[in-house]
Design a protein around this motif. Structure first.
Motif, mmCIF file in Angstrom:
data_model
loop_
_atom_site.group_PDB
_atom_site.id
_atom_site.type_symbol
_atom_site.label_atom_id
_atom_site.label_comp_id
_atom_site.label_asym_id
_atom_site.label_seq_id
_atom_site.Cartn_x
_atom_site.Cartn_y
_atom_site.Cartn_z
ATOM 1 N N LEU A 1 -15.424 0.834 -21.301
ATOM 2 C CA LEU A 1 -16.051 0.682 -22.615
ATOM 3 C C LEU A 1 -17.521 0.299 -22.490
ATOM 4 N N HIS A 2 -17.825 -0.529 -21.496
ATOM 5 C CA HIS A 2 -19.199 -0.986 -21.298
ATOM 6 C C HIS A 2 -19.994 -0.096 -20.354
ATOM 7 N N GLY A 3 -19.402 1.006 -19.942
ATOM 8 C CA GLY A 3 -20.137 1.965 -19.124
ATOM 9 C C GLY A 3 -20.174 1.649 -17.643
ATOM 10 N N GLU A 4 -19.416 0.664 -17.207
ATOM 11 C CA GLU A 4 -19.432 0.295 -15.782
ATOM 12 C C GLU A 4 -18.717 1.355 -14.946
ATOM 13 N N GLY A 5 -19.361 1.763 -13.872
ATOM 14 C CA GLY A 5 -18.743 2.692 -12.935
ATOM 15 C C GLY A 5 -18.637 4.122 -13.423
ATOM 16 N N ILE A 6 -19.169 4.422 -14.603
ATOM 17 C CA ILE A 6 -19.080 5.791 -15.113
ATOM 18 C C ILE A 6 -20.072 6.676 -14.359
ATOM 19 N N SER A 7 -19.593 7.806 -13.895
ATOM 20 C CA SER A 7 -20.429 8.737 -13.144
ATOM 21 C C SER A 7 -19.910 10.143 -13.366
ATOM 22 N N GLU A 8 -20.820 11.109 -13.400
ATOM 23 C CA GLU A 8 -20.397 12.494 -13.586
ATOM 24 C C GLU A 8 -19.607 13.009 -12.377
ATOM 25 N N HIS A 9 -19.670 12.276 -11.264
ATOM 26 C CA HIS A 9 -18.932 12.674 -10.072
ATOM 27 C C HIS A 9 -17.508 12.106 -10.069
ATOM 28 N N ARG A 10 -17.223 11.205 -11.007
ATOM 29 C CA ARG A 10 -15.891 10.619 -11.084
ATOM 30 C C ARG A 10 -15.026 11.444 -12.036
ATOM 31 N N THR A 11 -13.763 11.610 -11.692
ATOM 32 C CA THR A 11 -12.829 12.299 -12.577
ATOM 33 C C THR A 11 -11.566 11.463 -12.702
ATOM 34 N N GLU A 12 -10.676 11.890 -13.571
ATOM 35 C CA GLU A 12 -9.414 11.170 -13.723
ATOM 36 C C GLU A 12 -8.572 11.249 -12.447
ATOM 37 N N TYR A 13 -8.940 12.182 -11.550
ATOM 38 C CA TYR A 13 -8.294 12.262 -10.241
ATOM 39 C C TYR A 13 -8.429 10.945 -9.482
ATOM 40 N N CYS A 14 -9.487 10.190 -9.817
ATOM 41 C CA CYS A 14 -9.763 8.927 -9.124
ATOM 42 C C CYS A 14 -8.652 7.889 -9.335
ATOM 43 N N SER A 15 -7.790 8.106 -10.291
ATOM 44 C CA SER A 15 -6.731 7.136 -10.559
ATOM 45 C C SER A 15 -5.532 7.313 -9.628
ATOM 46 N N CYS A 16 -5.535 8.375 -8.811
ATOM 47 C CA CYS A 16 -4.414 8.653 -7.917
ATOM 48 C C CYS A 16 -4.656 8.004 -6.558
ATOM 49 N N GLY A 17 -3.689 7.268 -6.090
ATOM 50 C CA GLY A 17 -3.806 6.652 -4.772
ATOM 51 C C GLY A 17 -2.911 5.431 -4.659
ATOM 52 N N TRP A 18 -2.484 5.142 -3.441
ATOM 53 C CA TRP A 18 -1.647 3.982 -3.179
ATOM 54 C C TRP A 18 -2.473 2.718 -3.383
ATOM 55 N N PRO A 19 -1.904 1.644 -3.959
ATOM 56 C CA PRO A 19 -2.688 0.420 -4.148
ATOM 57 C C PRO A 19 -3.125 -0.191 -2.817
ATOM 58 N N GLN A 20 -4.389 -0.574 -2.738
ATOM 59 C CA GLN A 20 -4.926 -1.151 -1.508
ATOM 60 C C GLN A 20 -4.173 -2.402 -1.085
ATOM 61 N N HIS A 21 -3.727 -3.203 -2.048
ATOM 62 C CA HIS A 21 -3.072 -4.460 -1.682
ATOM 63 C C HIS A 21 -1.691 -4.260 -1.062
ATOM 64 N N LEU A 22 -1.138 -3.037 -1.140
ATOM 65 C CA LEU A 22 0.156 -2.763 -0.520
ATOM 66 C C LEU A 22 0.033 -1.844 0.697
ATOM 67 N N LEU A 23 -1.166 -1.771 1.268
ATOM 68 C CA LEU A 23 -1.345 -0.946 2.461
ATOM 69 C C LEU A 23 -0.487 -1.456 3.620
ATOM 70 N N VAL A 24 -0.393 -2.773 3.749
ATOM 71 C CA VAL A 24 0.311 -3.395 4.867
ATOM 72 C C VAL A 24 1.646 -3.962 4.378
ATOM 73 N N PRO A 25 2.755 -3.731 5.103
ATOM 74 C CA PRO A 25 4.029 -4.351 4.725
ATOM 75 C C PRO A 25 3.926 -5.875 4.765
ATOM 76 N N ARG A 26 4.852 -6.547 4.095
ATOM 77 C CA ARG A 26 4.807 -8.001 3.948
ATOM 78 C C ARG A 26 4.910 -8.741 5.270
ATOM 79 N N GLY A 27 5.727 -8.233 6.215
ATOM 80 C CA GLY A 27 5.984 -9.017 7.409
ATOM 81 C C GLY A 27 6.804 -10.251 7.062
ATOM 82 N N ASN A 28 6.825 -11.243 7.934
ATOM 83 C CA ASN A 28 7.548 -12.477 7.636
ATOM 84 C C ASN A 28 6.811 -13.695 8.162
ATOM 85 N N GLU A 29 7.352 -14.866 7.864
ATOM 86 C CA GLU A 29 6.658 -16.109 8.196
ATOM 87 C C GLU A 29 6.510 -16.301 9.709
#
Length: 631
Positions: free
Chosen positions: A522-550
């Motif tokens: 809404l405030h125009g942040e990150g808007i670029s003519e090179h960006r498309t709605e395709y940019c919303s596709c992708g695995w979340p960065q925070h789940l790149l690595v499995p949890r592991g254990n203590e």
């Protein structure tokens, strides 16, 4: 109109969309005649990307949007359709059109989790937020933040994995992937194909299952047992999610229910389709709708099979091979009321934005994956020549974090804005506070020896797989390959002699770098003519690595360098810089060929008939990495 002005107009289409069409505000006689084939699905029904009749209406709508003569005409059609079309069907169609219209380059849909927050946040939390917002004392303009509480407990054996299955970003990823690759996509209509779409359907879902099993092992659970018997009783699941447009809920599934015939498909149909697909795999060819045999060869076989199993528009013979994947989702979603006698709502398996929450999703997709593995087993194992890279040797790999070869994971707090989903009667922000798994940033250092006198271009392939099984036994390589999760794949130049490649985890070819919020757009942040709605596709960065254990869970980090001159798909067109090409492993590159000639998952996509030592070549490396979860 400026790009920002267009973006604001698009945002309004999605603001508080759930209730926009309830009440049928626009009379039929006032609707644009191009919208005559939509509005069939009631606004109060739950739209499904898996039901053929829902998909057919969605296809009509996004093709109508796509064919609008200019941006203003597109918005005119969308504003009308928004008033009477089912809200989720509208969101699906509008996002597909935005993704592909040339005059919509640079525009994004707000995060689906903000548009339909009720699909991601439990109903009790939304009610608590609404209650607090509407009972505040006059003049109290403080933001409202409510905590999202657990919806299960340890009596449920699947409860330890709730943090993963119910992760907001991973469910949003699944929604977006099916937007980028809708099963009813007609390449002839749009004049552009979705390269290796059937193979991507297989690989992206296979990777989700591999990651899920890594999480299970991280939590001391057995790997999942694939769904395999159409008469077996299924485990239960309760999502605790609302559906605002209907004022109802996504139905829970009690324990021990079995599949029954539903409208449009019988259990016997599912059995026949499975047998026909398996027969085609063992015969080495499928029979198309004209009676011609189409070979399931090494180059195209998995792509043909993917289209067949999903029953996409590219299926060679949907009448004969059926609709195994999509209608499997439907059958499981209606397992509690198969003939509709109680007029119950479906379960979460009906919706791409919610289905990952259900444990049966992963068991069902492992069943699907095993059909692909059956096909892969018909192909010859890779030879040493296919695996090697002449004169290139990986001499050492390490992971650089706080401690070398140790990656720490932890739980992080985050918030989701709710005001673009519900009307709280106030301009203040109302947010839901939730927790999700995350990991520390790290880098790979890969030491390479190029024994030739010329520089070489390499494809660097990085996978991670658990070393030990549930019983503490080391997992054999051929078994381990189904647990290998792709961490990264990128191109690098290797100079003669010794050289070092350094790569950050944040640059992964698997993950979505950043998704812009409604407020930022809404405030125009990150808007670029090179960006498309395709940019919303992708695995979340925070789940790149499995949890592991203590204690620290040991994984094998596999690094392999292959010859880019043999991997590239063209003489440069697909290797150029593209907007949002950071998640190509799961999402491909928009309007381009998949930028890797090799099979997805190479070299772990085929049977390994030798020992670990017999499989390895000098251009490979195996490093033990510990993943430690800090509470």
């Amino acid at each position: 109109m400026s790009l920002h002005g267009k973006q604001v107009v698009v945002l309004k289409l999605f603001d508080r969309l759930s209730l926009a069409a309830v009440g049928d505000k626009l009379p039929k006689e006032e609707r644009d005649p191009r919208l005559k084939n939509v509005g069939i699905l009631k606004p109060t029904e739950i739209f499904s990307c898996f039901k053929p009749e829902h998909l057919e209406e969605a296809r009509h709508l996004y093709e109508t949007f796509y064919s609008a003569k200019d941006f203003d005409d597109f918005i005119h059609l969308a504003e009308q359709a928004r008033q009477f079309v089912n809200s989720t069907l509208f969101a699906f169609a509008a996002e597909v059109a935005l993704l592909h219209r040339q005059d919509c380059k640079g525009l994004s849909v707000p995060p689906i989790q903000e548009v339909f927050a009720e699909r991601f946040i439990p109903a009790a939390s939304l009610i608590r937020a609404f209650t607090e917002a509407t009972t505040r004392q006059p003049g109290d303009e403080r933001d409202i933040v409510v905590d999202v509480e657990d919806t299960g407990n340890i009596l449920d054996p699947e409860y330890p994995l709730a943090y993963y299955r119910e992760d907001i970003a991973v469910n949003a990823h699944h929604w977006h992937w099916h937007i980028v690759y809708p099963s009813v996509w007609n390449s002839e209509y749009f004049g552009k194909s979705k390269d290796r779409k059937g193979e991507l359907f297989y690989y992206m879902h296979q990777q989700m299952c591999a990651r899920y099993d890594c999480e299970r092992l991280s939590n001391g659970l057995n790997r999942m047992i694939p769904f395999h018997n159409f008469e077996e009783p299924l485990e239960g699941y309760a999502p605790h999610l609302a559906h605002l447009a209907s004022g109802r809920h996504y139905a829970p599934r009690p324990d021990h229910l079995r599949l029954h015939d539903v409208k449009g498909v019988d259990v016997l149909d599912m059995m026949r389709w499975r047998e026909r697909i398996l027969e085609a795999i063992h015969l080495g060819h499928v029979t198309d709708s004209h009676g011609n045999d189409i070979p399931l060869d090494e180059e195209h076989g998995v792509d043909i099979l993917g289209a067949l199993i999903e029953c996409s528009h590219d299926s060679k013979n949907p009448d004969f091979y059926g609709n195994l994947h999509n209608l499997g989702h439907v059958m499981m979603a209606y397992i509690h009321d198969p003939d509709g006698r109680f007029q119950e709502t479906p379960g979460v398996m009906t919706d791409t934005a919610t289905s990952l929450r259900d444990p049966i999703f992963y068991r069902f997709h492992r069943f699907i994956d095993n059909m692909f593995l059956e096909y892969k087993a018909t192909l010859p194992s890779y030879t040493k020549e296919q695996l090697s890279f002449a004169d290139v040797e990986v001499v050492g790999v390490k992971v650089n974090a706080i401690d070398t070869d140790v990656v720490r994971t932890f739980t992080r707090e985050d918030e989701l804005e709710l005001v673009h989903c519900m009307n709280f009667g106030s301009p203040r922000s109302v947010r839901a506070r939730y927790h999700h798994l995350d990991h520390e940033s790290f880098t790979y250092t890969i030491n390479v020896q190029n024994n030739s006198t010329a520089a070489k271009e390499a494809t660097v392939r990085i996978f991670l797989a658990p070393k030990f099984d549930e019983l503490g036994n080391e997992i054999p390589l051929d078994e381990q390959r189904s647990l290998a999760i792709e961490m990264d794949k990128f191109r690098s130049q290797i100079q003669p002699g010794k050289s070092t490649i350094v790569r950050s985890s944040s640059d992964s070819s698997v993950t979505l770098t950043h998704e812009l919020t409604y407020r930022q757009l809404l405030h125009g942040e990150g808007i670029s003519e090179h960006r498309t709605e395709y940019c919303s596709c992708g695995w979340p960065q925070h789940l790149l690595v499995p949890r592991g254990n203590e204690k620290g869970m040991v994984f094998h980090l596999f690094v392999m360098l292959t010859d880019w001159s043999q991997d590239k798909v063209s003489d440069g067109s697909a290797e150029a810089e593209h907007a949002c090409s950071d998640a190509v492993s799961y999402c491909g590159v928009m309007d381009e060929k998949y930028p890797d000639k090799k099979a997805m998952g190479f070299p772990f996509d085929r049977t390994i008939e030798t020992t670990r030592e017999g499989f390895f070549t000098p251009n490979m490396s195996l490093t033990e990495v510990t993943v430690r979860y800090d509470k």
